[in-house]
Design an enzyme around this catalytic site. Structure first.
Site, PDB file in Angstrom:
ATOM      1  N   HIS A  96       0.839  -1.198   0.000  1.00  0.00           N
ATOM      2  CA  HIS A  96       0.000   0.000   0.000  1.00  0.00           C
ATOM      3  C   HIS A  96       0.879   1.255   0.000  1.00  0.00           C
ATOM      4  O   HIS A  96       0.680   2.165  -0.806  1.00  0.00           O
ATOM      5  CB  HIS A  96      -0.923  -0.006   1.220  1.00  0.00           C
ATOM      6  CG  HIS A  96      -1.573   1.318   1.507  1.00  0.00           C
ATOM      7  ND1 HIS A  96      -2.585   1.825   0.736  1.00  0.00           N
ATOM      8  CD2 HIS A  96      -1.336   2.244   2.468  1.00  0.00           C
ATOM      9  CE1 HIS A  96      -2.951   3.009   1.212  1.00  0.00           C
ATOM     10  NE2 HIS A  96      -2.204   3.289   2.266  1.00  0.00           N
ATOM     11  N   ASP A 142       6.365  20.857 -27.133  1.00  0.00           N
ATOM     12  CA  ASP A 142       6.343  19.536 -26.499  1.00  0.00           C
ATOM     13  C   ASP A 142       7.396  19.535 -25.402  1.00  0.00           C
ATOM     14  O   ASP A 142       7.997  20.563 -25.116  1.00  0.00           O
ATOM     15  CB  ASP A 142       6.645  18.432 -27.534  1.00  0.00           C
ATOM     16  CG  ASP A 142       6.062  17.088 -27.079  1.00  0.00           C
ATOM     17  OD1 ASP A 142       6.289  16.705 -25.916  1.00  0.00           O
ATOM     18  OD2 ASP A 142       5.356  16.444 -27.880  1.00  0.00           O
ATOM     19  N   TRP A 150       7.115   0.091   3.858  1.00  0.00           N
ATOM     20  CA  TRP A 150       7.672   0.795   2.689  1.00  0.00           C
ATOM     21  C   TRP A 150       9.009   1.426   3.019  1.00  0.00           C
ATOM     22  O   TRP A 150       9.749   1.827   2.134  1.00  0.00           O
ATOM     23  CB  TRP A 150       6.685   1.828   2.140  1.00  0.00           C
ATOM     24  CG  TRP A 150       6.747   3.174   2.788  1.00  0.00           C
ATOM     25  CD1 TRP A 150       6.121   3.548   3.939  1.00  0.00           C
ATOM     26  CD2 TRP A 150       7.474   4.327   2.336  1.00  0.00           C
ATOM     27  NE1 TRP A 150       6.413   4.852   4.227  1.00  0.00           N
ATOM     28  CE2 TRP A 150       7.244   5.361   3.267  1.00  0.00           C
ATOM     29  CE3 TRP A 150       8.296   4.600   1.246  1.00  0.00           C
ATOM     30  CZ2 TRP A 150       7.809   6.628   3.137  1.00  0.00           C
ATOM     31  CZ3 TRP A 150       8.859   5.862   1.127  1.00  0.00           C
ATOM     32  CH2 TRP A 150       8.616   6.862   2.056  1.00  0.00           C
ATOM     33  N   SER A 172      12.761   5.712 -13.805  1.00  0.00           N
ATOM     34  CA  SER A 172      11.641   6.409 -14.434  1.00  0.00           C
ATOM     35  C   SER A 172      11.499   7.825 -13.881  1.00  0.00           C
ATOM     36  O   SER A 172      11.361   8.790 -14.631  1.00  0.00           O
ATOM     37  CB  SER A 172      10.365   5.600 -14.201  1.00  0.00           C
ATOM     38  OG  SER A 172       9.248   6.409 -14.318  1.00  0.00           O
ATOM     39  N   SER A 173      11.567   7.943 -12.549  1.00  0.00           N
ATOM     40  CA  SER A 173      11.421   9.270 -11.949  1.00  0.00           C
ATOM     41  C   SER A 173      12.556  10.188 -12.347  1.00  0.00           C
ATOM     42  O   SER A 173      12.344  11.376 -12.608  1.00  0.00           O
ATOM     43  CB  SER A 173      11.414   9.182 -10.425  1.00  0.00           C
ATOM     44  OG  SER A 173      10.402   8.348 -10.002  1.00  0.00           O
ATOM     45  N   HIS A 195      13.177  11.837   3.273  1.00  0.00           N
ATOM     46  CA  HIS A 195      12.542  13.083   3.673  1.00  0.00           C
ATOM     47  C   HIS A 195      12.310  14.019   2.499  1.00  0.00           C
ATOM     48  O   HIS A 195      11.190  14.506   2.316  1.00  0.00           O
ATOM     49  CB  HIS A 195      13.235  13.771   4.833  1.00  0.00           C
ATOM     50  CG  HIS A 195      12.307  14.798   5.386  1.00  0.00           C
ATOM     51  ND1 HIS A 195      11.190  14.456   6.114  1.00  0.00           N
ATOM     52  CD2 HIS A 195      12.222  16.124   5.192  1.00  0.00           C
ATOM     53  CE1 HIS A 195      10.485  15.539   6.364  1.00  0.00           C
ATOM     54  NE2 HIS A 195      11.079  16.560   5.822  1.00  0.00           N
ATOM     55  N   GLU A 229      11.800  13.135  -0.342  1.00  0.00           N
ATOM     56  CA  GLU A 229      10.726  12.468  -1.083  1.00  0.00           C
ATOM     57  C   GLU A 229       9.345  13.001  -0.682  1.00  0.00           C
ATOM     58  O   GLU A 229       8.494  13.218  -1.532  1.00  0.00           O
ATOM     59  CB  GLU A 229      10.819  10.952  -0.861  1.00  0.00           C
ATOM     60  CG  GLU A 229       9.624  10.157  -1.347  1.00  0.00           C
ATOM     61  CD  GLU A 229       9.490  10.079  -2.857  1.00  0.00           C
ATOM     62  OE1 GLU A 229      10.489  10.388  -3.539  1.00  0.00           O
ATOM     63  OE2 GLU A 229       8.413   9.732  -3.337  1.00  0.00           O
ATOM     64  N   TYR A 281       8.638  15.885   0.298  1.00  0.00           N
ATOM     65  CA  TYR A 281       8.461  17.205  -0.322  1.00  0.00           C
ATOM     66  C   TYR A 281       8.246  17.075  -1.816  1.00  0.00           C
ATOM     67  O   TYR A 281       7.543  17.882  -2.426  1.00  0.00           O
ATOM     68  CB  TYR A 281       9.640  18.120   0.009  1.00  0.00           C
ATOM     69  CG  TYR A 281       9.680  18.456   1.485  1.00  0.00           C
ATOM     70  CD1 TYR A 281       8.541  18.944   2.112  1.00  0.00           C
ATOM     71  CD2 TYR A 281      10.812  18.263   2.246  1.00  0.00           C
ATOM     72  CE1 TYR A 281       8.530  19.221   3.457  1.00  0.00           C
ATOM     73  CE2 TYR A 281      10.812  18.548   3.599  1.00  0.00           C
ATOM     74  CZ  TYR A 281       9.671  19.024   4.200  1.00  0.00           C
ATOM     75  OH  TYR A 281       9.652  19.297   5.533  1.00  0.00           O
ATOM     76  N   SER A 320      -1.889  26.988  -5.735  1.00  0.00           N
ATOM     77  CA  SER A 320      -1.695  28.403  -6.066  1.00  0.00           C
ATOM     78  C   SER A 320      -2.490  28.785  -7.305  1.00  0.00           C
ATOM     79  O   SER A 320      -3.128  29.840  -7.344  1.00  0.00           O
ATOM     80  CB  SER A 320      -0.208  28.690  -6.298  1.00  0.00           C
ATOM     81  OG  SER A 320       0.524  28.329  -5.163  1.00  0.00           O
ATOM     82  N   HIS A 349      15.239  13.576  11.679  1.00  0.00           N
ATOM     83  CA  HIS A 349      14.091  13.667  12.585  1.00  0.00           C
ATOM     84  C   HIS A 349      13.189  12.430  12.473  1.00  0.00           C
ATOM     85  O   HIS A 349      12.264  12.284  13.255  1.00  0.00           O
ATOM     86  CB  HIS A 349      13.309  14.971  12.393  1.00  0.00           C
ATOM     87  CG  HIS A 349      12.598  15.098  11.094  1.00  0.00           C
ATOM     88  ND1 HIS A 349      12.468  16.277  10.428  1.00  0.00           N
ATOM     89  CD2 HIS A 349      11.979  14.193  10.324  1.00  0.00           C
ATOM     90  CE1 HIS A 349      11.794  16.093   9.319  1.00  0.00           C
ATOM     91  NE2 HIS A 349      11.483  14.832   9.228  1.00  0.00           N
ATOM     92  N   HIS A 350      13.482  11.567  11.509  1.00  0.00           N
ATOM     93  CA  HIS A 350      12.761  10.296  11.459  1.00  0.00           C
ATOM     94  C   HIS A 350      13.399   9.272  12.394  1.00  0.00           C
ATOM     95  O   HIS A 350      12.919   8.158  12.503  1.00  0.00           O
ATOM     96  CB  HIS A 350      12.754   9.738  10.041  1.00  0.00           C
ATOM     97  CG  HIS A 350      12.000  10.607   9.082  1.00  0.00           C
ATOM     98  ND1 HIS A 350      10.669  10.443   8.831  1.00  0.00           N
ATOM     99  CD2 HIS A 350      12.388  11.666   8.337  1.00  0.00           C
ATOM    100  CE1 HIS A 350      10.271  11.349   7.950  1.00  0.00           C
ATOM    101  NE2 HIS A 350      11.297  12.108   7.641  1.00  0.00           N
ATOM    102  N   THR A 366       6.498  27.001   5.025  1.00  0.00           N
ATOM    103  CA  THR A 366       5.181  26.401   4.814  1.00  0.00           C
ATOM    104  C   THR A 366       4.097  27.357   5.294  1.00  0.00           C
ATOM    105  O   THR A 366       3.068  27.535   4.637  1.00  0.00           O
ATOM    106  CB  THR A 366       5.076  25.066   5.567  1.00  0.00           C
ATOM    107  OG1 THR A 366       6.276  24.329   5.363  1.00  0.00           O
ATOM    108  CG2 THR A 366       3.906  24.252   5.062  1.00  0.00           C
ATOM    109  N   LYS A 409       3.443  30.059   2.823  1.00  0.00           N
ATOM    110  CA  LYS A 409       2.563  29.612   1.739  1.00  0.00           C
ATOM    111  C   LYS A 409       1.095  29.702   2.155  1.00  0.00           C
ATOM    112  O   LYS A 409       0.277  30.275   1.445  1.00  0.00           O
ATOM    113  CB  LYS A 409       2.902  28.171   1.347  1.00  0.00           C
ATOM    114  CG  LYS A 409       4.233  28.071   0.649  1.00  0.00           C
ATOM    115  CD  LYS A 409       4.259  26.891  -0.288  1.00  0.00           C
ATOM    116  CE  LYS A 409       5.206  27.118  -1.435  1.00  0.00           C
ATOM    117  NZ  LYS A 409       4.623  27.718  -2.590  1.00  0.00           N
ATOM    118  N   ARG A 469       1.953   1.629  15.003  1.00  0.00           N
ATOM    119  CA  ARG A 469       1.534   1.427  13.614  1.00  0.00           C
ATOM    120  C   ARG A 469       1.939   0.031  13.169  1.00  0.00           C
ATOM    121  O   ARG A 469       2.729  -0.641  13.821  1.00  0.00           O
ATOM    122  CB  ARG A 469       2.151   2.487  12.704  1.00  0.00           C
ATOM    123  CG  ARG A 469       3.647   2.391  12.564  1.00  0.00           C
ATOM    124  CD  ARG A 469       4.233   3.626  11.933  1.00  0.00           C
ATOM    125  NE  ARG A 469       4.083   3.589  10.475  1.00  0.00           N
ATOM    126  CZ  ARG A 469       4.902   4.239   9.641  1.00  0.00           C
ATOM    127  NH1 ARG A 469       5.895   4.952  10.108  1.00  0.00           N
ATOM    128  NH2 ARG A 469       4.716   4.178   8.352  1.00  0.00           N
TER     129      ARG A 469
END
Lengths: 384, 534, 190
Positions: B83, B112, B148, B176-177, B260, B262, B264, B275, B309-310, B335, B338, B457
């Site tokens: 998931h 293009d 994950w 790919s990314s 991390h 990622e 963002y 926006s 921080h993880h 943030t 924004k 979790r």
């Protein structure tokens, strides 16, 4: 217009208080029973209220705008689109709020790191899927395993009050004493987490992590493993019983060194096959069933089947050695450290008899019954 | 300006007559057209959304009651792992890439993407990567079951055999990314129409430019990380194995150095979308354009230096913990800028509430809530309690579901009439929105309380006192799942409908930008002659 | 044409960046090692030889309690215990302690002890001039040995730290044997 806004703000603040009041009683972070847990709780609530405060302002402005500046009410768009002053304001104010939050957080963190002057050291080791507690000064050491039965988990029996939060041997600690926790792991990363003790510390193989508790309120504290550690991550609870010093001393006396819960005793008296089978079934359900399953089919290939297994049904000594020493790099642990000869003998007898294994054993002219002395012999034999 | 556009259309139409899309399945397999590839990306992520969502529902169904409900713990762990991987790499990222493919050339006036063939390749890697990943579910032996985040040694020494499939699949997703990001960055740098200066670039394009750089910076690190895993598993190295001199904590550092930024990567394009949408439906120019751009860059930059921080509970020196706590808190400032600028855009606007705007407003409220729990998580001592509990699950679902996913919904409703030339059913769109909001909050709000009360979790079964709130979560999750069927119906109806285009070029009254100067639907080739940007 | 050239140029530059970042990922390994050694994270500083700084003075005004503990990884069948459970040491003073190990596996074994020190902020100040953990240790079947650790605590350690724990986890290092196998330096084989 104005009192409508006011009403809205009132509504949201009161909703917030109702929510916190409810959360407080049931599902908030527990205040807990240690010095640290109380400090952490206060910090958590401070963070929560600060966020609520900002939320009231942000959502207040948002709701006001959405009501006041609707096109359907004839609102015309203004043309402003930048203003240095407000940008500076909404950069500075959050910064100051964050500083205000960082200060108490830094102080509490300093307290967490101060493990000096502890009166007792408790070493905690995470295993796939149990905890081992060692009282280094008292020489007591034992494993603590989930005591909820498989029947409860599979909905075949009524669930007990502390379903999944109960163990066979809880860790006992004295109150009003600073206890240093040294936390490590045997195989993969676990995390020793008891919310009401204010401790979550990762248990990492090879490394020792430190935290401490000073329990002020006697009682039973429960928690669970906090880091995904494989199949039965959800089934390795932690139970800590905090008792007055005198009671703790008595507990220590009852478990003096060499008389811990899993003593490595010399060969015991032989038991009857039936007695071994009954004991073996009970021990199997406690120690083995999570991986090898009640029907012995396991969950291959990670957890091989015991049913019709060549090792299980083969020569007794080899099979015993397997259980005693485990298999490096797999979830199969060295049970020699965890169980005494009698229990291992009982488990061996059970798995060699159940699921039609007895036929295979008998075909090879071995006995299904394994006596404690056989285990003791293998245990000794592996030593020079 | 008008002349230029008319000229462009004439040229495009003329060109179309000779060089339209190929017929049938070859069109999609060999396409180098940014619109086709954008469509492919979006359809792919739609399919993955339903697969990943189904897995979420399996998880929630198992958690409806204490005790075994549907599935074994073993399968449960596979479901949580899949998931997570599918939602992150298979839904949000391809959807954002699809939107970028469709919209960036239209927004900057390019004919293009800069590297069209690479574009085709970068898309077509994805279906194979995910087939490889999901094929592990039908293999004998468990599929990846280590979450994950695949922490070593659970995924290395103790990982199932299928871990190797997982590793190669991550390699393919990463490739790919990287290619998609490369393409987008080059397009934005080199393909802008004359006059489309950096100061005029729409915020969606800006945010994708920053995201592109982030992807280029951290995707190779993920590739390196899984390569190290592969080497540890098969080539006798010991990057993460303490027995050979490695360190299991190194894995977490390398992983979160990717992981991390990622998160963002997942949210920044969403900021761009919001926006655009907020400004259109407030009929007002975006407030504080320069600050918005600066905040995006700042978030990306800080995102690169806060990974630890993880790992607050892994036992770091206090100095390291303090540094990462302060740095993490700083993220709240850009943030906040924004959020405040969006509020200022709304303020004194002329607001209407079409579906895209509803999703944008939902984003604004619930992403802010996710931001609040983020600030709480940054406080190290409190984080000791939140870490790896349902509080964290609630936090990242608030920022990823009501953040990224809502932004994607907003974008799709916003641009769908442009793509198809037909207006979707506003009524159904609103039903989709309200069901989603209710389902999402019912599913994830109680998780905060579960986490605080001590529910870890990734557990397949839980103690009795968590029952009530878990049942709420499950009901909410199913409502959210049902809501997406409405979405599916809206999309399919738009796709198969053959009615005449019924929307103007501009579609929305307040919409501004080059894409709204094109006909709806736009011709197969657009801006063959560069438009002149006013 | 021009634009194609520009595209190629930029693509090339970005691909270089990607390759650099892939390399950077591998650079993180030694970089991490370096930072850990310097900061003492995960006891890495305690894994290699340090020599006492010349002129280091013993600070008799302070006493630090050092606990020794041992862990057997995956319960390998060794007996592995500290011969001193706890000692007091003054910062700057070098002490010698022994750990006892016995191979009960019934096989030849190569093991590696991994040190770990708490509190984390004390780790970089605990320094060793000799330790059995610097290299792998070879044990014949049933072999027993007393293994030495010479260590001192740098007087620069924070005055707040009064207790330190030194832990060793014994890993089965078969399959990772280094060239200097059968290393037994300083060991007293019993």
């Amino acid at each position: 217009m104005h009192h409508r806004i006011l009403r809205l703000i009132l509504f949201f603040t009161s909703a917030l208080f109702v929510l916190t009041a409810y959360a407080e009683s049931e599902l908030n972070m527990p205040v807990g029973g240690t010095i640290l847990s109380e400090e952490i709780y206060k910090l958590h609530m401070a963070g929560f209220y600060v966020c609520c405060g900002i939320g009231v302002v942000v959502f207040g402005v948002l709701i006001y705008s959405l009501i006041r500046f609707r096109k359907s009410k004839g609102a015309q768009a203004a043309h402003f689109h930048e203003h240095l002053g407000v940008e500076i304001i909404w950069t500075t104010i959050p910064f100051l709020i964050l500083v205000a939050l960082a200060i108490p957080a830094t102080i509490v963190l300093g307290h967490i790191h101060n493990t000096d002057k502890s009166a007792l050291t408790l070493k905690i080791t995470g295993y796939q899927w149990k905890w081992k507690y060692e009282y280094l000064d008292q020489g007591i050491s034992f494993f603590s395993v989930l005591s909820t039965t498989q029947d409860q988990i599979n909905n075949k029996a009524k669930k007990s009050e502390w379903y999944l939060l109960e163990v066979d041997h809880e860790a006992v600690v004295p109150i009003n004493t600073k206890i240093k926790l040294l936390i490590t792991a045997d195989d993969v990363i676990h995390s020793w987490w008891v919310p009401a003790l204010g401790v979550k510390q990762d248990a990492i193989p090879g490394y020792i992590n430190e935290n401490w508790i000073y329990v002020t309120k006697p009682g039973t504290y429960r928690g669970q493993c906090g880091e995904l550690c494989g199949l039965n991550h959800g089934f390795m609870p932690i139970v800590v019983k905090a008792v007055p010093q005198a009671e703790f001393d008595q507990w220590v006396k009852n478990h003096h060194p060499g008389n811990s819960f899993t003593p490595l005793q010399p060969a015991l008296n032989p038991l009857t096959g039936d007695a071994l089978l009954a004991l073996g079934k009970a021990q199997y359900e406690k120690n083995c069933v999570m991986c090898h399953q009640a029907n012995g089919a396991g969950l291959p290939p990670s957890f091989p089947a015991l049913k019709k297994s060549r090792i299980v049904t083969g020569a007794p000594d080899a099979a015993i050695a397997f259980v005693l020493s485990g298999v490096p790099g797999t979830a199969m642990q060295a049970f020699g450290e965890q169980l005494d000869d009698q229990n291992i003998a009982a488990i061996m007898t059970y798995i060699r008899s159940a699921w039609g294994n007895s036929d295979l054993v008998k075909q090879q002219k071995y006995s299904t019954v394994i006596q404690p002395k056989d285990v003791a012999k293998v245990r000794q034999g592996s030593k020079p | 300006m008008t002349e230029a556009i008319i000229h462009t259309h004439a040229a495009a139409d003329h060109f179309d007559a000779h060089h339209g899309p190929e017929k049938g399945f070859k069109r999609w397999l060999f396409t180098t057209n940014h619109k086709d590839i954008g469509t492919l990306y979006l359809l792919f992520s739609l399919v993955m959304l339903f697969i990943g969502g189904l897995m979420a529902l399996v998880i929630r169904a198992e958690l409806f009651e204490p005790g075994k409900v549907l599935i074994d713990p073993e399968f449960f762990n596979q479901m949580t792992t899949m998931h997570g991987l599918i939602m992150v790499f298979g839904v949000i990222m391809p959807a954002m890439a699809g939107l970028a493919n469709w919209m960036i050339p239209l927004m900057i006036g390019a004919p293009d993407m800069a590297l069209p063939r690479l574009n085709n390749w970068s898309f077509w890697l994805l279906p194979f990567a995910f087939c490889l990943l999901m094929s592990t579910l039908i293999m004998s032996g468990p599929a990846p079951d280590f979450g994950w985040t695949f922490y070593a040694p659970l995924s290395t020494t103790y990982g199932p055999k299928s871990t190797d499939f997982f590793i190669f699949s991550v390699h393919m997703m990463g490739a790919s990314s990287i290619m998609a990001a490369l393409n987008i960055v080059v397009t934005i740098f080199n393909m802008r129409a004359p006059g489309m200066t950096w100061g005029k670039l729409p915020l969606f394009v800006w945010s994708w430019l920053v995201t592109g750089f982030l992807l280029l910076a951290v995707m190779p690190v993920l590739a390196g990380c899984v390569t190290m895993m592969l080497m540890d598993r098969h080539f006798h190295t010991s990057f993460f194995n303490a027995a050979g001199g490695g360190d299991p904590l190194l894995f977490q550092h390398v992983f979160w150095f990717f992981g991390h930024p990622e998160v963002y990567i997942l949210i920044l394009p969403g900021f761009g979308i919001i926006s655009e949408v907020v400004s259109t439906f407030s009929r007002k120019r975006l407030f504080g354009y320069k600050f918005m751009v600066a905040a995006t860059v700042l978030i990306a930059f800080i995102g690169l230096i806060v990974w630890m921080h993880h790992m607050f509970t892994t036992g770091a020196p206090i100095t390291a913990q303090l540094y990462f706590m302060y740095a993490t808190m700083l993220v709240a400032i850009p943030t906040g800028i924004k959020i405040f600028n969006w509020l200022a855009t709304l303020f004194k606007g002329s607001i209407t509430f079409e579906t895209p705007m509803l999703f944008a407003l939902g984003f604004l409220v619930m992403f802010t809530i996710g931001g609040f729990s983020g600030v709480m998580l940054s406080l190290v001592p409190a984080d000791y309690q939140y870490r790896d509990s349902y509080f964290v699950v609630a936090h990242f679902h608030y920022v990823l579901v009501s953040g990224s996913l809502f932004a994607i919904f907003a974008a799709i409703y916003y641009w769908l009439p442009k793509w198809t030339g037909r207006m979707y059913s506003e009524r159904l769109g609103q039903i989709h929105f309200w069901l989603s909001v209710i389902g999402m909050n019912l599913a994830f709000l109680p998780m905060h309380f579960l986490g605080l009360a001590g529910m870890p979790r990734r557990i397949p079964d839980y103690p009795l006192q968590f029952t009530d709130f878990n049942q709420l979560c499950t009901i909410g999750a199913f409502i959210f799942g049902m809501a997406q069927l409405v979405f599916l119906y809206i999309i399919l109806k738009e796709c198969v409908s053959h009615t005449k285009p019924d929307v103007s070029n501009q579609v929305w009254e307040g919409a501004k930008g080059l894409e709204w100067t094109l006909p709806s639907p736009p011709p197969y080739h657009t801006f063959e002659t560069a438009p002149i940007v006013p | 044409m021009n634009i194609q050239k520009a595209n190629k140029r930029l693509t090339f530059m970005l691909v270089c960046g990607v390759i650099f970042m892939f390399g950077f990922c591998y650079m993180l390994v030694p970089l991490y090692e370096l930072i850990c050694k310097k900061e003492g994270i995960n006891g890495k500083s305690a894994r290699s030889v340090t020599t006492a700084a010349p002129g280091m003075k013993i600070d008799y005004s302070r006493t630090i309690k050092v606990d020794f503990i041992t862990v057997l990884h995956h319960d390998i069948r060794f007996k592995f215990i500290p011969l001193h459970r706890r000692i007091d040491i003054h910062p700057g003073e070098t002490k010698l302690v022994y750990f006892f190990a016995e191979n009960q596996t019934g096989n030849e074994m190569t093991v590696q002890a991994i040190p770990s020190i708490t509190p984390t902020d004390a780790a970089r100040f605990l320094k060793k001039t000799e330790c059995f953990c610097f290299t792998q240790q070879f044990f014949a079947r049933g072999q027993k040995a007393d293994m030495p650790v010479y260590f001192f605590i740098d007087p620069a350690i924070s005055k707040d730290i009064k207790e330190v724990t030194l832990s060793y986890t014994l890993f089965d290092a078969r399959g990772f044997e280094k060239k200097q196998a059968h290393f037994t330096k300083g060991r007293i084989n019993l």
